[in-house]
Every structure is written in structure tokens, then in C-alpha cells.
Design an enzyme around this catalytic site. Structure first.
Site, PDB file in Angstrom:
ATOM      1  N   TYR A  38       0.857  -1.188   0.000  1.00 41.67           N
ATOM      2  CA  TYR A  38       0.000   0.000   0.000  1.00 41.67           C
ATOM      3  C   TYR A  38       0.889   1.233   0.000  1.00 41.67           C
ATOM      4  O   TYR A  38       1.523   1.559   0.994  1.00 41.67           O
ATOM      5  CB  TYR A  38      -0.903  -0.060   1.230  1.00 41.67           C
ATOM      6  CG  TYR A  38      -1.885   1.071   1.407  1.00 41.67           C
ATOM      7  CD1 TYR A  38      -2.129   2.016   0.425  1.00 41.67           C
ATOM      8  CD2 TYR A  38      -2.594   1.181   2.602  1.00 41.67           C
ATOM      9  CE1 TYR A  38      -3.050   3.030   0.616  1.00 41.67           C
ATOM     10  CE2 TYR A  38      -3.517   2.186   2.810  1.00 41.67           C
ATOM     11  CZ  TYR A  38      -3.742   3.118   1.817  1.00 41.67           C
ATOM     12  OH  TYR A  38      -4.652   4.126   2.022  1.00 41.67           O
TER      13      TYR A  38
ATOM     14  N   LYS B 191      -1.577  -1.283  -3.939  1.00 43.21           N
ATOM     15  CA  LYS B 191      -2.600  -0.240  -3.933  1.00 43.21           C
ATOM     16  C   LYS B 191      -1.861   1.085  -4.031  1.00 43.21           C
ATOM     17  O   LYS B 191      -1.108   1.457  -3.123  1.00 43.21           O
ATOM     18  CB  LYS B 191      -3.437  -0.289  -2.647  1.00 43.21           C
ATOM     19  CG  LYS B 191      -4.430   0.877  -2.538  1.00 43.21           C
ATOM     20  CD  LYS B 191      -5.122   0.910  -1.181  1.00 43.21           C
ATOM     21  CE  LYS B 191      -5.995   2.153  -1.055  1.00 43.21           C
ATOM     22  NZ  LYS B 191      -6.638   2.254   0.298  1.00 43.21           N
TER      23      LYS B 191
END
Length: 306
Positions: free
Chosen positions: A143, A172
Site C-alpha cells: 500500500y 494499492k
């Protein structure tokens, strides 16, 4: 037995909603409301569920609470869609423990944030993610959210991690640098899972080969966000584009203050939760709350509290 990462990657696509963590008026976690939020998502076509990421206020939870939220979500989902809890923190050992527990309970993958506040260099980031990845047989989605962490995970660092760690299967990207996200797929491979964490880039990332999005807006309008992904994957580009623009006004208003404050305000108006955040977070200004209410009305969202 080593997991079949390709099989898991084939299922981790579409709208992965980062479900918020609801609190009661005494700031205890409201597990009843939490389970209902997950059911609301599943009833509206959400393709995967994530919890205890940014929208779940992980820094406001104790490690024990985070584990309880993860276990509660896993029980409620019960295998109906892929489950990807957020297990990262600023603390390396805590990240290791959280990720190991996610593996033990049967999560489909773990979402691990670039450590925030301490600003590790690229070498340290590589060592951090590789050590965690090597400790589990669990797919990992990195992330990268430089606006929150004050550090950007470089494409070359991510590419090396994807090469050296077969269970690092995706990222992400909450990164407004669209050149950067294009280079992720160029360097990591077109089958690397690229999820958008920027609402206005959810559709554009699909167009370059992205796997889906992790959009806070899906807490409020899960059906519309899921439909945009469905349309794209079915080859209905016009419908996907129309939904992208249809969602834009709501996306904008929900990020006029720090996430998840506006989302919690909206869900409170919808009667889904009591709209509480733990300090140092708090609800948006009265002016912004009025704007959120007016925007929800435009989208014909049924409101219980105005």
C-alpha cells in the site's frame, strides 16, 4: 503447502471496499454495525472487502482491537468474497504479527502500508517488505500512499520486491503521479495487481490494465462503484466512463476533509452508523456536513438523519 498465487490473483479484482470501523458514543467498536456494513457491501455487489486500512482508522485502534476487527470481518464475510485486511503499521514487529494472524485466520491476502511517520529509505523499505513477505505464505498487496506516509515507494523498489517475493502480488497506489502508476505495470509485469486508492483515478487505472480499486466512496455507494468495474470488465466502456463521471461529485465532497471523517458523516446520515471518530480525528465542519447531506440528496441516497 505453497499457495497458488495465480488462482488468488484471478479473484482479487474489481471494487475492494475499505470498510470503516464504526464506534459507539462511548468510542467502543460497534461490532453489530460493523457486520451490517459488510452485509450492505455484499448485498450491493462489492467484489472484495478490506478492513483496518486508512478508512478503518488503524492508528486509532490498539493492536488487539485491530485483530478483533479483522477476525470479526472474516467471520461475517465467511468466504463470500475475497478478504484483504490491512496489517501494516509503523512498527515492523507489529506488522509481522498482524500479517501472520491474517494468514492464520484464512485471509485471502494482506494489505501492508508503507510505514508512516518514520520515513524509511528505499533500502529499508525493501528489507521491511521482504522480511514480512518471507515470514508468511500469504499474498501481499503493498500500500503506497505518499500523502499519508511522507515517503514514496519507488517503482524500482517495488519491482525488485515483486521479483524476489512471489507472494507480493500487487500494490494499492494512492499516488497522484499517473506516470508512476503506469511504470508499475511496465516494471512489475502486466499481471501484477494494480489497485487505485485515488478515487478520480479508479477508472483511468482500469484503462491501463489495473485490477480494480480500493475506494472509500464505496462505503457510501457500493453498488455504483462495483457497477463501474463490472461494466469495464464486460467491455462496456461507455457505461464505465459514465459511472466514473457520475461518481465524481461524491468523490470530491468525501475528500474535502481527511478520510474517513466525511465518509463516517455520510454513513451517519444514512443511518448505517453512529458517526463517531476517536481523537485526534473528528467529524467535518457543520458547513461540510451540510454539503455532504446535499450531495447525498442529489444521488437520491435515502437519509435517516439530516
Amino acid at each position: 503447502m505453497v499457495r497458488d498465487y495465480q488462482e488468488i490473483k484471478s479473484r482479487l479484482r474489481g471494487s475492494m471496499t475499505p470498510v470503516i470501523t464504526p464506534f459507539k458514543s462511548n468510542f467502543d467498536i460497534d461490532y453489530d454495525a460493523f457486520s451490517k456494513l459488510i452485509e450492505f457491501q455484499l448485498e450491493n455487489g462489492t467484489h472484495a472487502i478490506s478492513v483496518t486500512g486508512t478508512s478503518g482508522e488503524p492508528s486509532s485502534l490498539t493492536e488487539g482491537e485491530r485483530l478483533q476487527v479483522i477476525e470479526s470481518a472474516h467471520k461475517t464475510i465467511n468466504g463470500r468474497v475475497p478478504f484483504v485486511p490491512g496489517t501494516g503499521s509503523t512498527n515492523h514487529e507489529e506488522t509481522m504479527r498482524m500479517t501472520k494472524r491474517a494468514e492464520e485466520i484464512g485471509a485471502d491476502a494482506a494489505l501492508i502500508i508503507v510505514p508512516y511517520y518514520n520515513k524509511p529509505n528505499q533500502k529499508a523499505l525493501y528489507k521491511h517488505f521482504k522480511t514480512v513477505a518471507d515470514s508468511v505464505d500469504l499474498p501481499i498487496i503493498v500500500y503506497n500512499i505518499p500523502g499519508r506516509t511522507a515517503q514514496n515507494l519507488h517503482v524500482d523498489t517495488l519491482a525488485q520486491l515483486s521479483k524476489d517475493c512471489p507472494n507480493i502480488v500487487g500494490v494499492k497506489e494512492s499516488n497522484k503521479d499517473f506516470e508512476h502508476v503506469n511504470r508499475v505495470l511496465l516494471k512489475c509485469g502486466r499481471d501484477f495487481l494494480l489497485f487505485s486508492g485515488i478515487e478520480l483515478l479508479c477508472y483511468p487505472m482500469l484503462a491501463i490494465g489495473g485490477a480494480g480499486s480500493v475506494s472509500a466512496t464505496a462505503n457510501v455507494l457500493p453498488g455504483k462503484v462495483a457497477q463501474m468495474h463490472d461494466a469495464w470488465f464486460e467491455g462496456d466502456v461507455e457505461t464505465a466512463q459514465n459511472l466514473h463521471y457520475e461518481l465524481m461529485e461524491l468523490n470530491d465532497v468525501l475528500f474535502k476533509d481527511t478520510n474517513p471523517a466525511p465518509v463516517k458523516s455520510a454513513l451517519g446520515m444514512m443511518g448505517k452508523i453512529e458517526p463517531y471518530l476517536r481523537l485526534p480525528m473528528d467529524l467535518p465542519s457543520e458547513e461540510l456536513q451540510r454539503e455532504i447531506r446535499d450531495t447525498l440528496t442529489k444521488y437520491r441516497v435515502q437519509l435517516q438523519y439530516v
